[in-house]
Write a protein that holds these residues in place. Structure first.
Motif, mmCIF file in Angstrom:
data_model
loop_
_atom_site.group_PDB
_atom_site.id
_atom_site.type_symbol
_atom_site.label_atom_id
_atom_site.label_comp_id
_atom_site.label_asym_id
_atom_site.label_seq_id
_atom_site.Cartn_x
_atom_site.Cartn_y
_atom_site.Cartn_z
ATOM 1 N N THR A 111 10.374 32.105 -136.527
ATOM 2 C CA THR A 111 11.080 33.845 -136.968
ATOM 3 C C THR A 111 10.327 35.111 -137.066
ATOM 4 O OG1 THR A 111 9.570 33.587 -138.029
ATOM 5 C CG2 THR A 111 10.856 32.030 -139.345
ATOM 6 N N ILE A 136 7.655 36.036 -137.621
ATOM 7 C CA ILE A 136 6.785 36.588 -138.333
ATOM 8 C C ILE A 136 5.644 35.026 -137.745
ATOM 9 C CG2 ILE A 136 6.227 35.789 -140.420
ATOM 10 C CD1 ILE A 136 8.713 37.510 -140.199
ATOM 11 N N TYR A 171 2.428 36.275 -145.053
ATOM 12 C CA TYR A 171 2.655 37.442 -143.955
ATOM 13 C C TYR A 171 1.318 38.827 -143.625
ATOM 14 C CZ TYR A 171 5.159 41.262 -142.477
ATOM 15 O OH TYR A 171 5.949 42.101 -141.262
ATOM 16 N N GLU A 189 9.225 41.226 -138.375
ATOM 17 C CA GLU A 189 10.586 41.061 -139.127
ATOM 18 C C GLU A 189 11.212 39.767 -138.620
ATOM 19 O OE1 GLU A 189 13.558 43.003 -140.943
ATOM 20 O OE2 GLU A 189 11.149 43.787 -139.989
ATOM 21 N N ALA A 190 11.857 39.014 -139.771
ATOM 22 C CA ALA A 190 11.881 38.057 -140.072
ATOM 23 C C ALA A 190 13.352 37.676 -139.355
ATOM 24 C CB ALA A 190 12.364 37.416 -141.551
ATOM 25 N N GLY A 250 15.010 34.724 -143.499
ATOM 26 C CA GLY A 250 14.917 36.030 -145.081
ATOM 27 C C GLY A 250 13.905 36.130 -145.461
ATOM 28 N N TRP A 251 13.849 36.526 -146.329
ATOM 29 C CA TRP A 251 12.702 36.426 -147.324
ATOM 30 C C TRP A 251 13.962 35.930 -148.572
ATOM 31 C CZ3 TRP A 251 8.297 35.767 -145.869
ATOM 32 C CH2 TRP A 251 7.687 36.610 -144.923
ATOM 33 N N PHE A 252 12.801 35.730 -149.457
ATOM 34 C CA PHE A 252 14.383 34.467 -150.543
ATOM 35 C C PHE A 252 13.496 34.563 -152.330
ATOM 36 C CE2 PHE A 252 16.387 33.405 -146.710
ATOM 37 C CZ PHE A 252 17.643 34.228 -146.872
ATOM 38 N N SER A 253 14.238 35.014 -153.130
ATOM 39 C CA SER A 253 13.320 34.909 -154.396
ATOM 40 C C SER A 253 14.107 33.044 -155.414
ATOM 41 C CB SER A 253 13.706 36.090 -155.324
ATOM 42 O OG SER A 253 15.042 35.293 -155.776
#
Length: 93
Positions: free
Chosen positions: A14, A16, A51, A55-56, A66-69
């Motif tokens: 990723t 990250i 984290y 950058e993803a 990516g980042w997700f709720s």
């Protein structure tokens, strides 16, 4: 260690950098062939992590990252085992 392996894999897959915490979920993923024999057997170990930087981005195993709720996960193809882990940690209700 398993924690070092997790950090390395996250970075490789990723981009990250993470600080790996405690183990939070473990499960077997067994894929069987047409005759019912075991084709693949994976043991998946999930860790809590923080984290640090990066950058993803997608790599070998995924086209995207990516980042997700939690609400956004409903619209994504998330495995049942991942959902169970997130429920057990209180991230999904």
């Amino acid at each position: 260690t398993l924690q070092e392996c997790a950090a390395r894999e996250v970075l490789e897959e990723t981009g990250i950098t993470i600080a790996v915490g405690e183990c939070v979920y473990v499960f077997d993923l067994i894929e069987r062939d047409e005759a019912g024999g075991i084709h693949f057997h994976f043991v998946v170990v999930d860790f809590a992590a923080l984290y640090v930087e990066g950058e993803a981005k997608g790599a070998d195993d995924a086209d995207e990252a990516g980042w997700f709720s939690p609400d956004e996960l409903v619209h994504l193809p998330v495995s049942q085992n991942t959902q169970k882990a997130l429920y057990s940690l209180g991230f999904l209700t």
